[in-house]
Each structure stands twice: as structure tokens, then as C-alpha cells.
Scaffold this active site. Structure first.
Site, PDB file in Angstrom:
ATOM      1  CE1 TYR A   1      -3.111   3.182   0.778  1.00  0.00           C
ATOM      2  CE2 TYR A   1      -1.614   3.499   2.468  1.00  0.00           C
ATOM      3  CZ  TYR A   1      -2.535   3.812   1.780  1.00  0.00           C
ATOM      4  OH  TYR A   1      -3.182   5.336   2.188  1.00  0.00           O
TER       5      TYR A   1
ATOM      6  N   GLY B   1      -4.815   5.953   0.062  1.00  0.00           N
ATOM      7  CA  GLY B   1      -6.274   6.099   0.642  1.00  0.00           C
ATOM      8  C   GLY B   1      -7.222   5.123  -0.031  1.00  0.00           C
TER       9      GLY B   1
END
Length: 521
Positions: A67, A74
């Protein structure tokens, strides 16, 4: 390569950043320019930091999915980043977060922010390079301070927007405060020979996705609050004397049967300051009003809260609080939510409540002192004027109005920020801490309370002197006598009306410099 120039910090004691626990006092020392930051040169520490960065490199080479490294941020975490663009992603993160507003953080606050971020990254779980840590050290070393707008963080995912200004400055962009003036970062870097950083994958998140701003402000707020608790106690002692009050209200046996430690500490300090074996000088009133009699119960709440709040703030200070975290030993990527600033939010909401109550306590004490119905013989408004001229002099009449205004504003700000969570970022950040808003509120409450305390220093100087003018047999303890003598050297007795604003500002400077050593720890 950075050119190493001598700086004003070279002769200061060093605080070493190596992942070991730091204390609030050390962050405050750095913030105030009383110490210098030094990144550990220990090979083991540096190897651990580098292992995290190396693991990420290998993971990317093996087409690993991380990520914020190979995905968007987000709600965009489902967006896959083409390998050729991965290196650009960290720079886009700080670019689009450059939307802060409000005042700039002060130099002291900004140094604290840099120190808090460095402390977190030195835990070794953020996957950053040693070069990034060195660049933060360089900013502190040369006092090159990013201009950070105070507003724009919801406290999860950390202090993204304000910390984007730190990330941008590390890369030679935006603006800094250096040698007392605002400059373009690029110009200062050229002068100092600092090479702008090129962020590696994950380093944008590591810098921005954390709680450094709220934690830095919390460290400063905690230290100021601890000093206000002591000043509030010393001022109460003065006001007991000025009011011809009863020192027996702080009896040790009395307080032994309600064993809140902070409350007992305040009572013990009042016994130290007062001649508690002397008879009460107001035979018409057996018990003083609550703002005097119950002062340990009010100030004691703050005293009892401070150790708990220290633990929460220092836990946050010494934590790895970005996302994802990198375990360099087990070679795991750990996706979580340590950027959430709930503990700081709670600490600051609690602190501002306890501090505002100190302002309210002192405001009520002043209201008694200036009123001839309640001050047991003192002149109206604590005016020092005598004879015919007393008719045109008004003493502390206006000062009491200002104290009431500052107190009301402080009390108004005690509404907890942490209950105002908003869902943001396409409902990815659907529960946020508001920790930075709580910390800014706490600092404003502190500012207002310090103004109340500055006014009360004038009242203490005036009230004790006027009581002794009425009754020259009034004796002061050695501690109170020495402190009152110091106040008399700072503030002339107010006999003829005069503007007090300059004296208030000088007293505020003394309060914030912790000019008086009040009680042994």
C-alpha cells in the site's frame, strides 16, 4: 553531499536519536534551542534502518504489492501504480497535500515536529533510508525550519497536510524560516550545500502518515501545564495571605483522608508557602470561600492528570506510527492504523479542561480580592492610592475585566475536539481523531491561562503589599517572602493608575521561560 558548517547549536548538549525512548523534556529542550539533535552513528542502529529499506527494494523487485508504494493512497489503494511511475508517487503525495492554512507553527513548535518525526522513524519500522533520517538531522542542525501551516489535519491518517511541508522541504521545495527570515528552501539549501532529497518508495508515507505535529504540540503543552500548576499554587498562597485567609484549610491530616496524590501535593506546597500554624486573621469567617479553600481540589486534578498524560504523550512520541509498517527482521509488511491520534486527542482534550479550570479558579480568587464585600479590609480594586487621590484611582478594576474575558474564552474552548470526527477521503478515513485540533486548542487555552496568571502576578504583588500595609504584623514564610520580593522588583506598586500591558507582556515572557523555581521535585 551536505557541507558541514558550524552552527549555534554545536556547543549544546546532544540528544541522540537511536530508537531509544525520549522524554517530553528532551523534545522541549530541542524546541527551545537548549540542546541539539544527533542521529546515532552506531553501525547496528544504521544497519537496522537500512534493512527495512533493503527489504522494500527486494519486495518491489519481486513485484510485491505494498500500500502506498505500488498502489495509490487512501481510497485509491485499489489503483495499481505502473512500475515506471512508482518512484514519482511519494512526490505526488506531498504535492497534493500542500493545502494547509492558518498561522504558521512557531520555530519552537516546528523544531518539536522535526524531532518527533525523527524519533518515530528511528524506531526502525518505517522502511526509510538512513539518508532520510540524516536529512531531518540536517534541518535541525542548521535550524532550517519548514513553514508549516497549523490547520488542515484531522489527525488520521496522521498529520498528512502539515507534514507534507516537512517532506517538501526535505526535497528542496516550498519555504523555510532560517536566521529570522522566510526564504525559499532551494536558496537556503544552495547556501548550506544541502542536496535535496529524492524520496524512495514509501518515504513520503513514512514522513507524512504519522502523528508528529499533534505529538510535538502535546509535548510543549504538557510542559507549560506542569509549570502553570505550580504557579497556580504559589498564587493561591499569596491570595490566602492577601485575603486574611485560613492556612489550616490545607492541614496534612485533613488531606490524608482523601488520598488523591496530586491534591495532596498541592496541599503540601501550600503548607510550605504558608505559616499554617498562625491563627486565621479573619475571625468573622470560619471557612474561606471555595476558590481558596478548595484550591488543592481544583489544582490537584491537573497535578493528578499530568503523570497519566505524560505516559500517553511519551508512548506516542516513541512509537512507529505510520502505515504500513515494515518488519525488517521477519521481512513482513504490516498494514494497520497506527497513524490514528486518539491518545493525543484524549490527552489534549483532558489537559485543556484541567488548565481552563485553573484559569477559572484564579479568576474567582481575583474577584474576591478586588471586592470590598469579600476582601476583608483591602481597598477597592486593590488600589494603592491613599488620601484624596484614592477617589480618581481605580487599581485593578480593568485588569479584573480582562482576566474574566480571558477565562471565559479559555472555558469556551474546552469543548472536546475528539468528538467531532468527520468522515473524509471517500469514507476511507471514516473515523478520525482530531488530535491536532485538540492540541492547538490546548495551546490556546494555555496561552489564555498564562495571561490570567500574568495578571494574577500583579494582583499577588499588590494584594500582599496592601495586606501588610493594613497589618504590619503579617508574616510570610521564607519561600513566599523571597518570591514576593522578586515580584516587587519586577512590578512597581500600583498607586497611580497606569497602563499595565507592557508589564503583562514581560511577565508572560517570564512565565514561558519558567523564570521561577518554585517547588523541589
Amino acid at each position: 553531499m551536505t557541507i558541514r558548517l558550524h552552527t549555534q547549536f554545536d556547543t549544546l548538549p546532544a540528544i541522540v536519536f537511536d530508537g531509544s525512548p525520549l522524554r517530553i523534556e528532551q523534545i522541549v529542550q530541542l524546541a527551545q534551542g537548549e540542546a541539539r539533535a544527533e542521529l546515532s552513528r552506531d553501525p547496528g542502529f544504521r544497519a537496522r534502518i537500512q534493512r527495512g529499506a533493503g527489504f522494500l527494494d527486494r519486495l518491489l523487485a519481486e513485484d510485491g504489492v505494498v500500500y502506498g508504494v505500488t498502489t495509490g493512497y487512501g481510497d485509491s489503494c485499489t489503483v495499481e501504480i505502473p512500475p515506471a511511475l512508482v518512484a514519482e508517487l511519494p512526490h505526488h503525495l506531498y504535492a497534493y497535500h500542500g493545502c494547509g492554512a492558518g498561522r504558521y507553527l512557531t520555530p519552537q513548535e516546528t523544531r518539536a515536529v522535526l524531532a518527533c518525526r525523527l524519533a518515530s522513524l528511528c524506531q526502525g519500522y518505517s522502511g526509510v533510508s538512513v539518508a532520510l533520517l540524516e536529512q531531518l538531522e540536517v534541518l535541525l542542525m542548521h535550524d532550517v525550519l519548514p513553514l508549516i501551516p497549523a490547520e488542515g489535519s484531522v489527525g488520521a491518517s496522521g498529520d498528512l497536510t502539515p507534514l507534507s511541508y516537512v517532506a517538501a522541504v526535505l526535497c528542496g521545495e516550498r519555504a523555510v524560516w532560517w536566521r529570522g527570515e522566510e526564504h525559499a528552501t532551494a536558496d537556503v539549501f544552495r547556501t548550506l550545500g544541502i542536496r535535496p532529497l529524492r524520496l524512495r518508495p514509501k518515504e513520503g508515507l513514512a514522513l507524512m502518515n504519522g502523528t508528529a505535529v499533534m505529538t510535538a504540540l502535546a509535548c510543549l503543552a504538557w510542559m507549560r501545564s506542569a509549570y502553570l500548576a505550580e504557579l497556580g499554587t504559589r498564587l493561591t498562597a499569596c491570595n490566602v495571605v492577601a485575603s486574611a485567609g485560613n492556612g489550616a484549610h490545607f492541614d496534612a491530616t485533613l488531606f490524608a483522608v482523601k488520598p488523591h496524590a496530586g491534591q495532596q501535593t498541592v496541599a503540601a506546597r501550600l503548607r510550605h508557602d504558608l505559616l499554617t500554624d498562625a491563627p486565621a486573621r479573619n475571625p468573622q469567617r470560619l471557612q474561606d470561600r471555595y476558590s481558596l479553600r478548595c484550591a488543592p481540589h481544583v489544582l490537584g486534578v491537573l497535578e493528578d492528570a499530568l503523570p497519566f498524560l505524560r505516559a500517553q504523550i511519551e508512548n506516542e512520541l516513541n512509537s512507529a506510527n505510520d502505515n504500513p509498517l515494515i518488519d525488517p527482521d521477519a521481512e513482513r509488511v504490516l498494514h494497520g492504523g497506527h497513524f490514528y491520534g486518539g491518545h493525543i486527542a484524549f490527552a489534549m482534550d483532558s489537559l485543556k479542561n484541567a488548565v481552563a479550570n485553573v484559569a477559572d479558579l484564579l479568576d474567582r480568587q481575583l474577584a474576591l480580592l478586588v471586592d470590598t464585600r469579600y476582601n476583608h479590609g483591602l481597598p477597592s480594586n486593590l488600589s494603592g492610592a491613599q488620601g484624596a487621590r484614592s477617589a480618581i484611582n481605580h487599581g485593578l478594576k480593568a485588569l479584573q475585566i480582562s482576566v474574566s474575558a480571558w477565562t471565559a474564552e479559555a472555558l469556551k474552548l474546552t469543548m472536546p475536539a475528539s468528538v467531532f470526527s468527520r468522515s473524509t477521503e471517500c469514507h476511507n478515513q471514516d473515523k478520525v481523531s482530531m488530535g491536532t485540533i485538540a492540541a492547538r486548542d490546548a495551546l490556546r487555552v494555555l496561552e489564555l491561562t498564562e495571561q490570567v496568571v500574568a495578571a494574577m502576578l500583579i494582583a499577588a504583588r499588590q494584594g500582599v503589599a496592601l495586606r501588610r500595609r493594613l497589618d504590619n504584623s503579617v508574616a510570610l514564610s521564607p519561600a513566599l517572602a523571597a518570591w514576593h520580593e522578586d515580584l516587587c522588583g519586577r512590578i512597581a506598586l500600583i498607586e497611580e493608575d497606569r497602563a499595565l500591558d507592557h508589564e503583562l507582556q514581560q511577565l508572560l515572557i517570564a512565565i514561558r521561560a519558567r523564570a521561577w523555581s518554585l517547588y523541589a521535585s
